[in-house]
Design an enzyme around this catalytic site. Structure first.
Site, PDB file in Angstrom:
ATOM      1  N   ARG A  13       0.845  -1.189   0.000  1.00  0.00           N
ATOM      2  CA  ARG A  13       0.000   0.000   0.000  1.00  0.00           C
ATOM      3  C   ARG A  13       0.882   1.242   0.000  1.00  0.00           C
ATOM      4  O   ARG A  13       2.114   1.151   0.024  1.00  0.00           O
ATOM      5  CB  ARG A  13      -0.936   0.012   1.209  1.00  0.00           C
ATOM      6  CG  ARG A  13      -0.244   0.010   2.570  1.00  0.00           C
ATOM      7  CD  ARG A  13      -1.270  -0.154   3.681  1.00  0.00           C
ATOM      8  NE  ARG A  13      -0.681  -0.083   5.004  1.00  0.00           N
ATOM      9  CZ  ARG A  13      -1.365  -0.271   6.131  1.00  0.00           C
ATOM     10  NH1 ARG A  13      -2.660  -0.560   6.083  1.00  0.00           N
ATOM     11  NH2 ARG A  13      -0.770  -0.177   7.308  1.00  0.00           N
ATOM     12  N   THR A  15       3.114   4.158   0.961  1.00  0.00           N
ATOM     13  CA  THR A  15       4.039   4.314   2.086  1.00  0.00           C
ATOM     14  C   THR A  15       4.616   5.721   2.191  1.00  0.00           C
ATOM     15  O   THR A  15       5.358   6.013   3.128  1.00  0.00           O
ATOM     16  CB  THR A  15       5.222   3.334   1.949  1.00  0.00           C
ATOM     17  OG1 THR A  15       5.963   3.668   0.766  1.00  0.00           O
ATOM     18  CG2 THR A  15       4.741   1.891   1.869  1.00  0.00           C
ATOM     19  N   TRP A  26      12.069   3.976 -11.482  1.00  0.00           N
ATOM     20  CA  TRP A  26      11.320   3.554 -12.668  1.00  0.00           C
ATOM     21  C   TRP A  26      11.998   4.018 -13.951  1.00  0.00           C
ATOM     22  O   TRP A  26      11.955   3.319 -14.969  1.00  0.00           O
ATOM     23  CB  TRP A  26       9.876   4.058 -12.586  1.00  0.00           C
ATOM     24  CG  TRP A  26       9.051   3.222 -11.662  1.00  0.00           C
ATOM     25  CD1 TRP A  26       8.576   3.563 -10.434  1.00  0.00           C
ATOM     26  CD2 TRP A  26       8.634   1.870 -11.886  1.00  0.00           C
ATOM     27  NE1 TRP A  26       7.886   2.518  -9.876  1.00  0.00           N
ATOM     28  CE2 TRP A  26       7.902   1.468 -10.748  1.00  0.00           C
ATOM     29  CE3 TRP A  26       8.802   0.968 -12.933  1.00  0.00           C
ATOM     30  CZ2 TRP A  26       7.337   0.194 -10.635  1.00  0.00           C
ATOM     31  CZ3 TRP A  26       8.239  -0.304 -12.821  1.00  0.00           C
ATOM     32  CH2 TRP A  26       7.521  -0.675 -11.683  1.00  0.00           C
ATOM     33  N   SER A  72       5.405  -2.543 -17.995  1.00  0.00           N
ATOM     34  CA  SER A  72       4.403  -1.490 -17.863  1.00  0.00           C
ATOM     35  C   SER A  72       3.191  -1.980 -17.075  1.00  0.00           C
ATOM     36  O   SER A  72       2.629  -1.247 -16.251  1.00  0.00           O
ATOM     37  CB  SER A  72       3.970  -1.012 -19.256  1.00  0.00           C
ATOM     38  OG  SER A  72       2.932  -0.055 -19.162  1.00  0.00           O
ATOM     39  N   HIS A  75       4.095  -2.009 -13.471  1.00  0.00           N
ATOM     40  CA  HIS A  75       4.106  -0.628 -12.982  1.00  0.00           C
ATOM     41  C   HIS A  75       2.679  -0.147 -12.704  1.00  0.00           C
ATOM     42  O   HIS A  75       2.399   0.449 -11.652  1.00  0.00           O
ATOM     43  CB  HIS A  75       4.780   0.255 -14.037  1.00  0.00           C
ATOM     44  CG  HIS A  75       5.136   1.618 -13.551  1.00  0.00           C
ATOM     45  ND1 HIS A  75       5.734   2.559 -14.356  1.00  0.00           N
ATOM     46  CD2 HIS A  75       4.969   2.227 -12.344  1.00  0.00           C
ATOM     47  CE1 HIS A  75       5.923   3.672 -13.662  1.00  0.00           C
ATOM     48  NE2 HIS A  75       5.460   3.497 -12.444  1.00  0.00           N
ATOM     49  N   ARG A 113      -2.356   9.601 -11.797  1.00  0.00           N
ATOM     50  CA  ARG A 113      -1.456   8.596 -12.364  1.00  0.00           C
ATOM     51  C   ARG A 113      -1.943   8.013 -13.687  1.00  0.00           C
ATOM     52  O   ARG A 113      -1.126   7.499 -14.462  1.00  0.00           O
ATOM     53  CB  ARG A 113      -1.248   7.463 -11.355  1.00  0.00           C
ATOM     54  CG  ARG A 113      -0.543   7.911 -10.082  1.00  0.00           C
ATOM     55  CD  ARG A 113      -0.347   6.752  -9.111  1.00  0.00           C
ATOM     56  NE  ARG A 113       0.204   7.225  -7.839  1.00  0.00           N
ATOM     57  CZ  ARG A 113       1.331   6.774  -7.293  1.00  0.00           C
ATOM     58  NH1 ARG A 113       2.051   5.861  -7.916  1.00  0.00           N
ATOM     59  NH2 ARG A 113       1.753   7.235  -6.137  1.00  0.00           N
ATOM     60  N   CYS A 217      12.585   2.367   0.323  1.00  0.00           N
ATOM     61  CA  CYS A 217      11.491   1.972   1.219  1.00  0.00           C
ATOM     62  C   CYS A 217      11.498   0.453   1.342  1.00  0.00           C
ATOM     63  O   CYS A 217      11.403  -0.256   0.339  1.00  0.00           O
ATOM     64  CB  CYS A 217      10.165   2.474   0.650  1.00  0.00           C
ATOM     65  SG  CYS A 217       8.692   1.677   1.310  1.00  0.00           S
ATOM     66  N   CYS A 220       8.290  -1.261   0.000  1.00  0.00           N
ATOM     67  CA  CYS A 220       8.235  -1.119  -1.461  1.00  0.00           C
ATOM     68  C   CYS A 220       9.225  -2.071  -2.124  1.00  0.00           C
ATOM     69  O   CYS A 220       8.921  -2.700  -3.145  1.00  0.00           O
ATOM     70  CB  CYS A 220       8.547   0.314  -1.873  1.00  0.00           C
ATOM     71  SG  CYS A 220       7.501   1.566  -1.110  1.00  0.00           S
TER      72      CYS A 220
END
Length: 294
Positions: A13, A15, A26, A72, A75, A113, A217, A220
């Site tokens: 989730r 962070t 990325w 992709s 992502h 996004r 993170c 993550c």
């Protein structure tokens, strides 16, 4: 030694890990591994590094397009999870500080996004790539189903072991009944050049996993590496050749013992199921966002 993490206690989730550091991760993933380099668009920090029109051109081979769409799709999946499990407030309903915070879907973040006007009309293509990645991993599970059905699953509790094995068998039965699986046979059919591209696939996935090590993170990094490994395992099942003849001919425990090359490592199986679960959850959450937008 190995470090074990309870994924149920550490859900994927939002962070707070964002901004330039996340964008660099990325950017590196796309620019170093998606076969073609393009300048990063500054309009949206979540942008794919390769515009859709560039990947749709005929001179980009099928294998390269598939690789890009998988990354992709991953992502997009991660972004959807972050939007669906967003820290909305640190205070509870009565105005007091809530120890765990208040979590839920963030429509504004989702639109930032993926909306067309924020992504130069790329957002819809990224969402299609999510479905594409889902279909590829779905096909991998179907192809390896005879192997996975005969695998042993150890949780440390005998009752849970039986439940997991039953759940896996039920899931694989549903997957095998899907009528429109991804057809991987059209890929890597170009002789010597295909062998080279296969080698590139392996190297690039290893490089992406190394890039994930740079994520600042912990949570993550955990979920990123897990899903990359799961995607890599799916491609291994589809294209390594190890699951082509022997599995289709009827796989059993005796054959597995005689053919150690067929074995998937425990971590690969865990990653495969969890990666597929993340894509499945993303699609469900995407549908919920669509309902809210109507």
């Amino acid at each position: 030694g190995a470090e074990y993490v309870d994924l149920l206690l550490n859900p994927e989730r939002y962070t707070g890990y964002r901004g330039e550091s996340a964008r660099r991760i990325w950017s590196s993933i796309y620019l170093e591994n998606c076969f073609q380099a393009h300048s990063v668009k500054k309009k949206n920090a979540y942008s794919a590094m390769i515009p859709y029109q560039d990947m749709a051109r005929n001179e980009v081979c099928l294998e390269h397009r598939v690789f890009y769409r998988m990354i992709s799709g991953l992502h997009s999946s991660i972004n959807i999870h972050l939007c669906a499990n967003y820290l909305l407030s640190e205070k509870g309903s009565l105005g007091f500080m809530a120890p765990a915070g208040v979590w839920g879907p963030n429509m504004e973040e989702f639109e930032r996004r993926f909306s067309p006007h924020m992504t130069d009309n790329e957002g819809s293509h990224w969402l299609r790539n999510l479905y594409f990645a889902y279909l590829v991993e779905l096909r991998a599970l179907a192809k390896a189903a005879p192997y996975l059905r005969n695998e042993e699953y150890f949780t440390g509790l005998e009752k849970d072991d039986r439940e997991v094995k039953t759940a896996v068998k039920d899931l694989l039965t549903v997957i095998e009944g899907f009528p429109a699986h991804f057809n991987e046979t059209a890929m890597f059919s170009g002789g010597t050049s295909s062998i080279k591209i296969k080698h590139e696939f392996r190297e690039k996935f290893m490089n992406i996993s190394k890039i994930m090590d740079c994520v600042g993170c912990d949570k993550c990094r955990l979920w990123g590496k897990l899903q990359v490994q799961g995607m890599g395992t799916a491609l291994k099942i589809l294209f390594s050749g190890k699951f082509d003849d022997k599995v289709d001919a009827g796989f059993d425990t005796r054959l597995k013992q005689q053919s150690p090359a067929l074995r998937l490592k425990r971590g690969e199986i865990v990653a495969l199921f969890n990666a597929f679960g993340r894509l499945s959850t993303s699609i469900h959450e995407l549908e919920e966002f669509r309902q809210r937008m109507r």
